[in-house]
Write a protein that holds these residues in place. Structure first.
Motif, mmCIF file in Angstrom:
data_model
loop_
_atom_site.group_PDB
_atom_site.id
_atom_site.type_symbol
_atom_site.label_atom_id
_atom_site.label_comp_id
_atom_site.label_asym_id
_atom_site.label_seq_id
_atom_site.Cartn_x
_atom_site.Cartn_y
_atom_site.Cartn_z
ATOM 1 N N PRO A 20 0.802 -1.228 0.000
ATOM 2 C CA PRO A 20 0.000 0.000 0.000
ATOM 3 C C PRO A 20 0.828 1.267 0.000
ATOM 4 O O PRO A 20 0.423 2.283 -0.576
ATOM 5 C CB PRO A 20 -0.814 -0.136 1.300
ATOM 6 N N GLU A 21 2.017 1.220 0.658
ATOM 7 C CA GLU A 21 2.866 2.412 0.729
ATOM 8 C C GLU A 21 3.305 2.909 -0.639
ATOM 9 O O GLU A 21 3.614 4.082 -0.824
ATOM 10 C CB GLU A 21 4.103 2.133 1.592
ATOM 11 N N GLN A 22 3.314 1.999 -1.628
ATOM 12 C CA GLN A 22 3.741 2.391 -2.969
ATOM 13 C C GLN A 22 2.708 3.273 -3.665
ATOM 14 O O GLN A 22 2.993 3.845 -4.717
ATOM 15 C CB GLN A 22 4.010 1.142 -3.814
ATOM 16 N N PHE A 23 1.526 3.379 -3.081
ATOM 17 C CA PHE A 23 0.467 4.132 -3.742
ATOM 18 C C PHE A 23 0.121 5.420 -3.015
ATOM 19 O O PHE A 23 -0.949 5.990 -3.206
ATOM 20 C CB PHE A 23 -0.768 3.238 -3.901
ATOM 21 N N LYS A 24 1.041 5.866 -2.171
ATOM 22 C CA LYS A 24 0.876 7.182 -1.572
ATOM 23 C C LYS A 24 1.101 8.248 -2.640
ATOM 24 O O LYS A 24 1.689 7.978 -3.684
ATOM 25 C CB LYS A 24 1.879 7.363 -0.418
ATOM 26 N N ALA A 25 0.604 9.443 -2.375
ATOM 27 C CA ALA A 25 0.793 10.535 -3.330
ATOM 28 C C ALA A 25 2.277 10.772 -3.559
ATOM 29 O O ALA A 25 3.080 10.637 -2.628
ATOM 30 C CB ALA A 25 0.137 11.809 -2.801
ATOM 31 N N PRO A 26 2.676 11.084 -4.792
ATOM 32 C CA PRO A 26 4.100 11.302 -5.074
ATOM 33 C C PRO A 26 4.635 12.525 -4.355
ATOM 34 O O PRO A 26 3.879 13.430 -3.989
ATOM 35 C CB PRO A 26 4.118 11.512 -6.597
ATOM 36 N N THR A 27 5.928 12.528 -4.129
ATOM 37 C CA THR A 27 6.573 13.691 -3.522
ATOM 38 C C THR A 27 6.341 14.912 -4.397
ATOM 39 O O THR A 27 6.410 14.838 -5.619
ATOM 40 C CB THR A 27 8.087 13.448 -3.388
ATOM 41 N N ILE A 28 6.030 16.016 -3.740
ATOM 42 C CA ILE A 28 5.736 17.236 -4.507
ATOM 43 C C ILE A 28 6.973 17.664 -5.290
ATOM 44 O O ILE A 28 8.038 17.932 -4.714
ATOM 45 C CB ILE A 28 5.295 18.371 -3.567
ATOM 46 N N THR A 29 6.828 17.685 -6.592
ATOM 47 C CA THR A 29 7.909 18.115 -7.478
ATOM 48 C C THR A 29 7.320 18.994 -8.568
ATOM 49 O O THR A 29 6.120 18.958 -8.827
ATOM 50 C CB THR A 29 8.620 16.918 -8.130
ATOM 51 N N ARG A 30 8.170 19.758 -9.199
ATOM 52 C CA ARG A 30 7.738 20.634 -10.286
ATOM 53 C C ARG A 30 8.651 20.361 -11.476
ATOM 54 O O ARG A 30 9.689 21.002 -11.649
ATOM 55 C CB ARG A 30 7.802 22.104 -9.846
ATOM 56 N N LEU A 31 8.250 19.389 -12.274
ATOM 57 C CA LEU A 31 9.062 18.968 -13.405
ATOM 58 C C LEU A 31 8.469 19.484 -14.710
ATOM 59 O O LEU A 31 7.262 19.387 -14.946
ATOM 60 C CB LEU A 31 9.144 17.436 -13.457
ATOM 61 N N THR A 32 9.325 20.002 -15.570
ATOM 62 C CA THR A 32 8.894 20.417 -16.896
ATOM 63 C C THR A 32 8.893 19.211 -17.825
ATOM 64 O O THR A 32 9.371 18.129 -17.459
ATOM 65 C CB THR A 32 9.834 21.486 -17.454
ATOM 66 N N ASP A 33 8.392 19.383 -19.035
ATOM 67 C CA ASP A 33 8.414 18.284 -20.000
ATOM 68 C C ASP A 33 9.846 17.881 -20.331
ATOM 69 O O ASP A 33 10.138 16.705 -20.563
ATOM 70 C CB ASP A 33 7.639 18.661 -21.264
ATOM 71 N N THR A 34 10.749 18.861 -20.309
ATOM 72 C CA THR A 34 12.165 18.549 -20.541
ATOM 73 C C THR A 34 12.724 17.697 -19.411
ATOM 74 O O THR A 34 13.481 16.749 -19.645
ATOM 75 C CB THR A 34 12.983 19.847 -20.669
ATOM 76 N N ASP A 35 12.352 18.033 -18.175
ATOM 77 C CA ASP A 35 12.793 17.250 -17.019
ATOM 78 C C ASP A 35 12.308 15.807 -17.128
ATOM 79 O O ASP A 35 13.065 14.858 -16.882
ATOM 80 C CB ASP A 35 12.262 17.861 -15.721
ATOM 81 N N VAL A 36 11.037 15.654 -17.483
ATOM 82 C CA VAL A 36 10.466 14.310 -17.612
ATOM 83 C C VAL A 36 11.209 13.526 -18.688
ATOM 84 O O VAL A 36 11.559 12.352 -18.502
ATOM 85 C CB VAL A 36 8.958 14.382 -17.945
ATOM 86 N N ALA A 37 11.460 14.157 -19.813
ATOM 87 C CA ALA A 37 12.167 13.498 -20.910
ATOM 88 C C ALA A 37 13.562 13.060 -20.484
ATOM 89 O O ALA A 37 13.986 11.930 -20.748
ATOM 90 C CB ALA A 37 12.250 14.429 -22.118
ATOM 91 N N ASN A 38 14.277 13.942 -19.791
ATOM 92 C CA ASN A 38 15.637 13.616 -19.355
ATOM 93 C C ASN A 38 15.646 12.471 -18.345
ATOM 94 O O ASN A 38 16.469 11.555 -18.429
ATOM 95 C CB ASN A 38 16.304 14.856 -18.744
ATOM 96 N N GLN A 39 14.729 12.515 -17.398
ATOM 97 C CA GLN A 39 14.707 11.492 -16.349
ATOM 98 C C GLN A 39 14.161 10.158 -16.843
ATOM 99 O O GLN A 39 14.542 9.096 -16.335
ATOM 100 C CB GLN A 39 13.885 11.989 -15.153
ATOM 101 N N ALA A 40 13.270 10.207 -17.819
ATOM 102 C CA ALA A 40 12.693 8.969 -18.351
ATOM 103 C C ALA A 40 13.513 8.398 -19.497
ATOM 104 O O ALA A 40 13.234 7.282 -19.960
ATOM 105 C CB ALA A 40 11.254 9.222 -18.819
#
Length: 254
Positions: free
Chosen positions: A124-144
């Motif tokens: 169940p702990e895996q389904f807690k709300a994600p840590t508050i972050t502010r990622l741009t589309d560029t950030d998502v692309a780089n991290q993914a």
């Protein structure tokens, strides 16, 4: 074993029993902050609000000072460990945990610690709300590990979506990473959208059960609904994964 040895042997349920006379003793107590610190190594997701919620549900009963501050004994901490472990490893609903604790308190059963228990794949702990972050589309692309065009397409088909401020979070990164990996195996847009629709249907089923709890007038309604949703989500995902595995095994073995 002699009678003296039996009397000296530790009782595995003693740490969980909450008899009224035990509260009358001058046992050393600790603050909720100290309790939280002692639990974090084993349960990193536990919070003060979680402990207060368990108290409101009647699962723990810490002492109160004249000023109203909570004071916990070691028995309270052991009881919390039992509750959190049972929730995490067995997905046990709070109603059932309460019944188990009542049986322990009355001496009807003793606590059993399973040795060598395999950690669950989904908790169940895996389904807690994600840590508050502010990622741009560029950030998502780089991290993914994908392109911004990939991110734009995943947004277009509804797999990820920014918040009201236009930012993504760590869950969006996880979704993008998994979607790109599936594409490498040959999944196309239509199939990815099918996975998204299936997830939405499962979320709706969980919401049907949790929403009435969230809309109740109880002070802890929201916390209770979140707890319930996390437990049900872990069970639904685990069941879904097992059913998929079983179907594929049957297909290849037929």
């Amino acid at each position: 074993m002699s009678a003296a040895a039996r009397n000296a042997a530790p009782n595995p349920a003693s740490a969980l029993r909450r008899k009224s006379e035990a509260k009358a003793t001058k046992a050393k107590t600790m603050s909720i902050g100290v309790v939280l610190e002692s639990l974090h190594a084993q349960f990193p997701e536990v919070t003060v609000s979680k402990i207060r919620f368990l108290e409101s549900e009647g699962l723990i009963s810490p002492q109160r000072t004249v000023s109203g501050y909570r004071r916990f004994t070691q028995e309270d901490v052991d009881r919390l460990r039992y509750i959190l472990t049972t929730q995490r490893d067995n997905y046990t609903p709070l109603k059932v945990i309460r019944e188990q604790l009542e049986a322990l308190d009355s001496g009807q059963v003793t606590a059993i610690v399973s040795a060598g228990k395999t950690e669950p794949l989904v908790t169940p702990e895996q389904f807690k709300a994600p840590t508050i972050t502010r990622l741009t589309d560029t950030d998502v692309a780089n991290q993914a590990g994908c392109s911004e065009q990939d991110v734009a397409e995943l947004y277009k088909i509804g797999l990820i979506s920014p918040d009201s401020s236009g930012f993504f979070n760590t869950d969006d990164v996880a979704v993008a990473s998994a979607a790109i990996a599936l594409r490498a195996f040959g999944f196309d847009t239509r199939q990815l959208k099918s996975l998204r629709n299936n997830a939405r249907r499962q979320a709706d089923l969980i919401s049907q059960v949790a929403s009435p709890v969230a809309n109740s007038k109880a002070d802890t309604a929201r916390q209770q609904a979140e707890e319930l949703s996390q437990q049900m989500t872990a069970l639904v995902v685990s069941l879904h994964a097992t059913l998929v595995k079983t179907d594929l095994r049957n297909e290849y073995n037929s």
